[in-house]
Motif scaffolding. Structure first.
Motif: not given
Length: 231
Positions: A80, A76, A212-213, A177, A180, A215-216, A183-184
């Motif tokens: 995040q 992360p 955003y995809k 958020s 996000t 960002n991981f 997803v986390l």
């Protein structure tokens, strides 16, 4: 892939890029789709909508690229980590069936956050396209503020993967958020259940809603029929 039968959809207006047409390659084989067979198709860049398995097959465009995370290597970012800390007061549960309070939350989310999108105004059939499937039972990652449901992430499981299908949340909690965060939480769930990948769907570089995809990290993107790692 040549052992299976596919069909092409008609062309229609692209949901993501203006002045573009979209066309889909659709699985229509006599062999029924199964949860484990779907694992193979995910590796080939396919997604699910209700019972239909498809991937983009546009004549003059290849902007849609599949993205997945090798979850056990995910780290992360600072932002995040801040989101995780900010959301610590919320509880997270996993459900294996659609609850009655999902649609009111979904409707509020679509009509408040996506009134300029193709799903506006919200309809129950739209939620069904994510949450209902005859050959696979989605998982539902629920986020609660005390007893109030404030977010849901729909995730498709196989024995080795999870696939983040769609997330929706209470617009009053936008500052947290939750997209996000969901997803986390799916990354955490994939690790806890000993799965290798979390699929995030399609990424289009010129579509801000999909940025955003990436960002991981590290993530893998499917280019020229192979998966390429991006640090």
């Amino acid at each position: 892939m040549s052992y299976f039968k596919f069909g092409l959809s008609r062309e229609f207006e692209c949901s993501y890029l203006p002045d573009h047409k979209e066309q889909l390659l659709v699985y229509i084989d006599e062999q029924p789709m199964t949860q484990e067979r779907y694992t193979f198709f995910q590796q080939e860049g396919f997604r699910r909508s209700q019972d239909i398995v498809y991937r983009p097959h546009c004549q003059d465009c290849n902007a849609c690229q599949s993205v997945r995370l090798e979850v056990k290597k995910f780290k992360p970012s600072r932002s995040q980590k801040r989101i995780i800390n900010k959301c610590r007061r919320f509880s997270v549960k996993v459900s294996y069936e659609v609850r009655d309070n999902y649609y009111p939350l979904f409707k509020n989310y679509i009509n408040s956050r996506h009134h300029d999108g193709v799903m506006y105004p919200a309809e129950p059939s739209q939620l069904d396209s994510f949450a209902v499937c005859e050959w696979l039972k989605p998982w539902f990652i629920e986020v609660y503020d005390d007893d109030k449901l404030i977010g849901v992430g729909v995730s498709d499981p196989s024995s080795t993967t999870l696939s983040a299908v769609y997330s929706f949340f209470d617009p009053d909690y936008s500052s947290y958020s939750l997209g996000t965060f969901l997803v986390l939480k799916q990354i955490d769930l994939a690790i806890k259940t000993d799965r290798n990948f979390l699929y995030l769907g399609y990424y289009i570089e010129d579509c801000q809603k999909m940025n955003y995809k990436t960002n991981f990290k590290p993530y893998q993107i499917r280019l020229a029929e192979r998966w390429v790692k991006v640090e």
